[in-house]
Motif scaffolding. Structure first.
Motif, PDB file in Angstrom:
ATOM      1  N   UNK A   1      -6.275  12.570 -10.338  1.00 54.45           N
ATOM      2  CA  UNK A   1      -7.151  11.415 -10.444  1.00 54.45           C
ATOM      3  C   UNK A   1      -7.016  11.515  -8.314  1.00 54.45           C
ATOM      4  N   UNK A   2      -8.721  10.876  -7.833  1.00 48.41           N
ATOM      5  CA  UNK A   2      -8.346  10.658  -6.796  1.00 48.41           C
ATOM      6  C   UNK A   2      -7.969   8.587  -6.617  1.00 48.41           C
ATOM      7  N   UNK A   3      -7.811   8.441  -5.338  1.00 47.62           N
ATOM      8  CA  UNK A   3      -7.420   7.224  -6.057  1.00 47.62           C
ATOM      9  C   UNK A   3      -8.164   6.760  -4.160  1.00 47.62           C
ATOM     10  N   UNK A   4      -9.522   6.500  -4.279  1.00 47.54           N
ATOM     11  CA  UNK A   4     -10.258   6.749  -3.263  1.00 47.54           C
ATOM     12  C   UNK A   4     -10.472   5.062  -3.240  1.00 47.54           C
ATOM     13  N   UNK A   5     -10.167   4.177  -3.793  1.00 43.08           N
ATOM     14  CA  UNK A   5     -10.211   2.906  -3.102  1.00 43.08           C
ATOM     15  C   UNK A   5      -8.374   2.121  -2.569  1.00 43.08           C
ATOM     16  N   UNK A   6      -7.715   3.587  -2.863  1.00 43.56           N
ATOM     17  CA  UNK A   6      -7.286   3.121  -2.209  1.00 43.56           C
ATOM     18  C   UNK A   6      -6.661   3.695  -0.779  1.00 43.56           C
ATOM     19  N   UNK A   7      -7.315   4.712  -0.868  1.00 40.49           N
ATOM     20  CA  UNK A   7      -7.373   5.680   0.500  1.00 40.49           C
ATOM     21  C   UNK A   7      -8.477   4.569   1.591  1.00 40.49           C
ATOM     22  N   UNK A   8      -9.078   3.413   1.411  1.00 36.69           N
ATOM     23  CA  UNK A   8     -10.743   3.149   1.713  1.00 36.69           C
ATOM     24  C   UNK A   8      -9.600   1.704   2.197  1.00 36.69           C
ATOM     25  N   UNK A   9      -9.019   1.227   1.158  1.00 34.17           N
ATOM     26  CA  UNK A   9      -7.843  -0.461   2.001  1.00 34.17           C
ATOM     27  C   UNK A   9      -7.220   0.561   2.520  1.00 34.17           C
ATOM     28  N   UNK A  10      -6.336   1.655   2.624  1.00 31.67           N
ATOM     29  CA  UNK A  10      -4.922   1.177   3.683  1.00 31.67           C
ATOM     30  C   UNK A  10      -5.712   2.285   4.768  1.00 31.67           C
ATOM     31  N   UNK A  11      -6.903   2.085   4.998  1.00 24.79           N
ATOM     32  CA  UNK A  11      -7.751   2.838   6.362  1.00 24.79           C
ATOM     33  C   UNK A  11      -8.649   1.158   6.897  1.00 24.79           C
ATOM     34  N   UNK A  12      -8.944   0.505   6.305  1.00 22.14           N
ATOM     35  CA  UNK A  12      -9.138  -1.199   6.001  1.00 22.14           C
ATOM     36  C   UNK A  12      -7.556  -2.017   6.928  1.00 22.14           C
ATOM     37  N   UNK A  13      -6.563  -1.639   6.377  1.00 22.10           N
ATOM     38  CA  UNK A  13      -5.160  -2.364   7.060  1.00 22.10           C
ATOM     39  C   UNK A  13      -5.387  -1.975   8.194  1.00 22.10           C
ATOM     40  N   UNK A  14      -5.842  -0.490   7.845  1.00 28.74           N
ATOM     41  CA  UNK A  14      -5.089   0.422   9.193  1.00 28.74           C
ATOM     42  C   UNK A  14      -5.439   0.035  10.586  1.00 28.74           C
ATOM     43  N   UNK A  15      -7.364  -0.239   9.986  1.00 29.93           N
ATOM     44  CA  UNK A  15      -8.091  -0.414  11.160  1.00 29.93           C
ATOM     45  C   UNK A  15      -7.064  -2.407  11.743  1.00 29.93           C
ATOM     46  N   UNK A  16      -7.524  -2.714  10.768  1.00 26.50           N
ATOM     47  CA  UNK A  16      -6.885  -4.484  10.830  1.00 26.50           C
ATOM     48  C   UNK A  16      -5.572  -5.151  11.651  1.00 26.50           C
ATOM     49  N   UNK A  17      -4.609  -3.582  11.252  1.00 33.62           N
ATOM     50  CA  UNK A  17      -3.227  -3.926  12.064  1.00 33.62           C
ATOM     51  C   UNK A  17      -3.371  -3.074  13.738  1.00 33.62           C
ATOM     52  N   UNK A  18      -4.372  -2.189  13.993  1.00 32.29           N
ATOM     53  CA  UNK A  18      -4.364  -2.491  15.031  1.00 32.29           C
ATOM     54  C   UNK A  18      -5.413  -2.505  15.877  1.00 32.29           C
TER      55      UNK A  18
ATOM     56  N   UNK B   1       0.763  -1.574  -0.185  1.00 30.43           N
ATOM     57  CA  UNK B   1       0.199  -0.442   0.056  1.00 30.43           C
ATOM     58  C   UNK B   1       1.070   1.128   0.050  1.00 30.43           C
ATOM     59  N   UNK B   2       1.928   1.530   0.807  1.00 32.01           N
ATOM     60  CA  UNK B   2       3.089   2.424   0.806  1.00 32.01           C
ATOM     61  C   UNK B   2       3.656   2.433  -0.542  1.00 32.01           C
ATOM     62  N   UNK B   3       3.467   1.391  -1.049  1.00 30.20           N
ATOM     63  CA  UNK B   3       4.316   1.255  -2.648  1.00 30.20           C
ATOM     64  C   UNK B   3       3.399   2.158  -3.453  1.00 30.20           C
ATOM     65  N   UNK B   4       2.381   1.655  -3.481  1.00 28.62           N
ATOM     66  CA  UNK B   4       0.952   2.410  -3.957  1.00 28.62           C
ATOM     67  C   UNK B   4       1.010   3.925  -4.537  1.00 28.62           C
ATOM     68  N   UNK B   5       0.454   4.456  -3.081  1.00 31.43           N
ATOM     69  CA  UNK B   5       0.519   5.724  -2.416  1.00 31.43           C
ATOM     70  C   UNK B   5       1.938   6.429  -3.552  1.00 31.43           C
ATOM     71  N   UNK B   6       3.077   6.187  -3.169  1.00 32.68           N
ATOM     72  CA  UNK B   6       4.079   6.668  -2.885  1.00 32.68           C
ATOM     73  C   UNK B   6       3.587   6.615  -5.104  1.00 32.68           C
ATOM     74  N   UNK B   7       3.383   5.448  -5.738  1.00 31.69           N
ATOM     75  CA  UNK B   7       3.369   6.419  -7.111  1.00 31.69           C
ATOM     76  C   UNK B   7       2.083   7.038  -7.048  1.00 31.69           C
ATOM     77  N   UNK B   8       0.738   6.873  -6.237  1.00 36.21           N
ATOM     78  CA  UNK B   8      -0.111   7.611  -6.620  1.00 36.21           C
ATOM     79  C   UNK B   8       0.467   8.804  -6.718  1.00 36.21           C
ATOM     80  N   UNK B   9       0.650   9.716  -5.216  1.00 39.35           N
ATOM     81  CA  UNK B   9       1.675  10.645  -5.219  1.00 39.35           C
ATOM     82  C   UNK B   9       2.071  11.585  -6.102  1.00 39.35           C
TER      83      UNK B   9
END
Length: 126
Positions: free
Chosen positions: A43-60, A21-29
């Protein structure tokens, strides 16, 4: 999202997903900066943002479960007179807020209720 899952494997998998996800976010930036430079619609990468938020919650979730189990084991092994009620109460409240956030942000699963049960049990004792 299964309470019987092997925690080290789950945490390793989540860490690997986070790296991707971090790599994809760097590419998106980079793409966004190119789009700004060329003065085209960004472009807004909404799916990437949602995925990042979900993974962060699961890590939490999994981090909180590990930390809670370690804290609880420490509390059970130490003498009652050595427990600091204010610190204990603050930690229980911290994890209660965490459970609330996880309940709202994650789909139904078997892990959050277990963490909630343990936190609520300790909250009643405090």
């Amino acid at each position: 999202m299964d309470i019987n899952a092997e925690r080290p494997k789950v945490r390793l998998l989540l860490d690997e997903v986070q790296v991707s996800i971090d790599e994809l976010q760097n590419q998106a930036f980079q793409y966004k900066s190119f789009q700004k430079n060329f003065k085209v619609e960004v472009t807004k990468y909404e799916a990437l943002e949602e995925l990042s938020a979900e993974v962060k919650l699961k890590q939490l979730l999994w981090d909180s479960l590990e930390e809670w189990d370690a804290l609880q084991a420490g509390w059970m092994e130490c003498k009652f007179e050595e427990l600091d009620p204010e610190t204990l109460s603050a930690q229980v409240n911290k994890y209660a807020k965490c459970v609330n956030q996880l309940e709202k942000g994650l789909p139904p699963n078997s892990v959050v209720p277990r963490l909630k049960e343990h936190v609520e049990g300790m909250r009643e004792k405090v």
